[in-house]
Design an enzyme around this catalytic site. Sequence first.
Site, PDB file in Angstrom:
ATOM      1  N   ILE A  13      53.275  72.345  41.001  1.00 46.97           N
ATOM      2  CA  ILE A  13      52.331  72.548  39.885  1.00 46.97           C
ATOM      3  C   ILE A  13      53.065  73.128  38.677  1.00 46.97           C
ATOM      4  CG2 ILE A  13      50.211  73.719  39.124  1.00 46.97           C
ATOM      5  CD1 ILE A  13      49.208  73.660  41.974  1.00 46.97           C
ATOM      6  N   HIS A 198      36.641  78.772  46.081  1.00 49.63           N
ATOM      7  CA  HIS A 198      37.469  77.572  46.203  1.00 49.63           C
ATOM      8  C   HIS A 198      37.810  77.369  47.679  1.00 49.63           C
ATOM      9  CE1 HIS A 198      40.191  74.431  45.122  1.00 49.63           C
ATOM     10  NE2 HIS A 198      41.283  75.079  45.475  1.00 49.63           N
TER      11      HIS A 198
HETATM   12  O1  TXD Z   1      42.669  74.537  42.682  1.00 54.40           O
HETATM   13  C1  TXD Z   1      43.584  75.285  42.930  1.00 54.40           C
HETATM   14  N1  TXD Z   1      43.538  76.545  42.521  1.00 54.40           N
HETATM   15  C2  TXD Z   1      44.748  74.812  43.663  1.00 54.40           C
HETATM   16  C3  TXD Z   1      45.672  75.799  44.185  1.00 54.40           C
HETATM   17  C4  TXD Z   1      45.005  73.437  43.862  1.00 54.40           C
HETATM   18  C5  TXD Z   1      46.157  73.026  44.483  1.00 54.40           C
HETATM   19  C6  TXD Z   1      47.164  73.953  44.961  1.00 54.40           C
HETATM   20  N2  TXD Z   1      46.807  75.308  44.855  1.00 54.40           N
HETATM   21  C7  TXD Z   1      47.771  76.367  45.215  1.00 54.40           C
HETATM   22  O2  TXD Z   1      48.716  76.525  44.167  1.00 54.40           O
HETATM   23  C8  TXD Z   1      48.621  76.111  46.427  1.00 54.40           C
HETATM   24  O3  TXD Z   1      47.906  76.342  47.615  1.00 54.40           O
HETATM   25  C9  TXD Z   1      49.738  77.120  46.202  1.00 54.40           C
HETATM   26  O4  TXD Z   1      49.306  78.421  46.613  1.00 54.40           O
HETATM   27  C10 TXD Z   1      49.914  77.122  44.675  1.00 54.40           C
HETATM   28  C11 TXD Z   1      51.160  76.389  44.203  1.00 54.40           C
HETATM   29  O5  TXD Z   1      51.145  75.062  44.649  1.00 54.40           O
HETATM   30  P1  TXD Z   1      52.444  74.130  44.469  1.00 54.40           P
HETATM   31  O6  TXD Z   1      52.078  72.798  44.997  1.00 54.40           O
HETATM   32  O7  TXD Z   1      52.998  74.257  43.103  1.00 54.40           O
HETATM   33  O8  TXD Z   1      53.422  74.855  45.510  1.00 54.40           O
HETATM   34  P2  TXD Z   1      55.037  74.868  45.510  1.00 54.40           P
HETATM   35  O9  TXD Z   1      55.571  73.566  45.023  1.00 54.40           O
HETATM   36  O10 TXD Z   1      55.479  75.350  46.841  1.00 54.40           O
HETATM   37  O11 TXD Z   1      55.373  75.967  44.405  1.00 54.40           O
HETATM   38  C12 TXD Z   1      55.180  77.322  44.606  1.00 54.40           C
HETATM   39  C13 TXD Z   1      56.405  77.980  44.054  1.00 54.40           C
HETATM   40  C14 TXD Z   1      57.674  77.687  44.873  1.00 54.40           C
HETATM   41  O12 TXD Z   1      58.634  77.021  44.079  1.00 54.40           O
HETATM   42  C15 TXD Z   1      58.152  79.079  45.310  1.00 54.40           C
HETATM   43  O13 TXD Z   1      59.573  79.218  45.333  1.00 54.40           O
HETATM   44  C16 TXD Z   1      57.529  79.963  44.251  1.00 54.40           C
HETATM   45  O14 TXD Z   1      56.219  79.409  44.077  1.00 54.40           O
HETATM   46  N3  TXD Z   1      57.487  81.363  44.613  1.00 54.40           N
HETATM   47  C17 TXD Z   1      57.480  82.351  43.709  1.00 54.40           C
HETATM   48  N4  TXD Z   1      57.470  82.314  42.362  1.00 54.40           N
HETATM   49  C18 TXD Z   1      57.486  83.510  41.715  1.00 54.40           C
HETATM   50  N5  TXD Z   1      57.499  84.685  42.345  1.00 54.40           N
HETATM   51  C19 TXD Z   1      57.516  84.761  43.704  1.00 54.40           C
HETATM   52  N6  TXD Z   1      57.526  85.949  44.313  1.00 54.40           N
HETATM   53  C20 TXD Z   1      57.513  83.553  44.442  1.00 54.40           C
HETATM   54  N7  TXD Z   1      57.530  83.261  45.764  1.00 54.40           N
HETATM   55  C21 TXD Z   1      57.509  81.918  45.858  1.00 54.40           C
END
Ligand code: TXD
Length: 336
Positions: A13, A198
């Site tokens: 995302i 949600h």
């Molecule tokens: O409608 C909605 N709200 C949603 C929510 C719809 C679809 C997905 N939704 C949720 O968004 C999903 O269940 C996840 O909890 C988030 C992010 O989804 P995404 O598909 O972008 O997940 P990714 O590709 O795994 O990206 C998450 C990133 C990843 O690169 C990790 O390394 C990073 O988060 N990450 C962090 N970033 C910053 N700080 C910390 N501490 C951290 N830990 C992991």
Amino acid sequence: MLKKIGLIGGGYIGGVLAQEIAQRGLAREIGMTDPAPMPNPSDPPERQEVVKKQSVAIGKCLDIAEGLPTIGRDIKLVGSKDYSALAGAELVINTAGVPRKARPDGTFPSREELLAINLKVTLEVAKGIQQYCPNAMIISIANPLDAIVYTLDKRLAPPKNRIMGMAGVLDSGRYRYFVAEAANVSVDNVNAIVLGGHGDDMVPVRSSCQIAGIPVTKFLDEETLAKIEARTRKAGGEVVGLLGFGSAFVSPAWAALEMAEAVIFDKRKILPVCAKLEGEYGVRGLFVGVPAILGKNGVEKVIELDLTPEEKAALEKSVAGVKKTCDEAEAMLQTL
Ligand code: TXD
């Protein structure tokens, strides 16, 4: 145009968000923070040294920056493994954490099952915001949505209009898409709203679903609508099951950007937003999906719909689910 938008999490995302913010010219600067990839302490030291130099956030920022001449945008992109890339952001969008992912047997966890791991991440996120952009408006996307926004609010205590979650725009978009498809009309004609948490108990509100201002029941029969509403409630899982590697990422990013644009351009647009309720819909102190006017101050006003008795009961059930997850979050926070 804002001076700076901060993106917390540069995964699926986060990547679409950065690309779209650049393309739409929503900010002069984008800061993206993501610790990935993280060295694994059980790997040989040489391997750990290699991983330490890699960064998804810096890499994605450089990739997009190198495309800026092609799309004709003068924007600055900063990536970091720590939270420093957030410095000075006026708006942050939080996607940090793990998404739902299909297991080898094809089943997948509920959003609520992500709580333990994503709660720890959220505490780090709150610290990062506090340190680098304490006054930023917050749009949070990470799951379980309602409990993560609640936790950020508990840790940061911003004014209640400046923190919100994104889920309703996506869930309503899914509802609208299914209705448009079944009625064979433009998605532009379909107005619909999904209320509540949600989770699988979210509430697609049939009484406010219209096609070109005409009640949806003029176009679709009871059986079709019931199927569409059931599919809407499970739509996130449907994508998780199909993708195999994670959850929906383009539609959630677009949905969050619809909210961001309403704020950035002070549109005063009515959108379903996960907002803090203080008595509206009979709820106090929880973040729940409700229609709200979004403008330059964030959540300008929560709108209370007249619901049918069935819709009211469904919303109460959904809110009870949100409360349960928030109570679990509270209990876990005591141990972290
Ligand atoms: O409608 C909605 N709200 C949603 C929510 C719809 C679809 C997905 N939704 C949720 O968004 C999903 O269940 C996840 O909890 C988030 C992010 O989804 P995404 O598909 O972008 O997940 P990714 O590709 O795994 O990206 C998450 C990133 C990843 O690169 C990790 O390394 C990073 O988060 N990450 C962090 N970033 C910053 N700080 C910390 N501490 C951290 N830990 C992991």
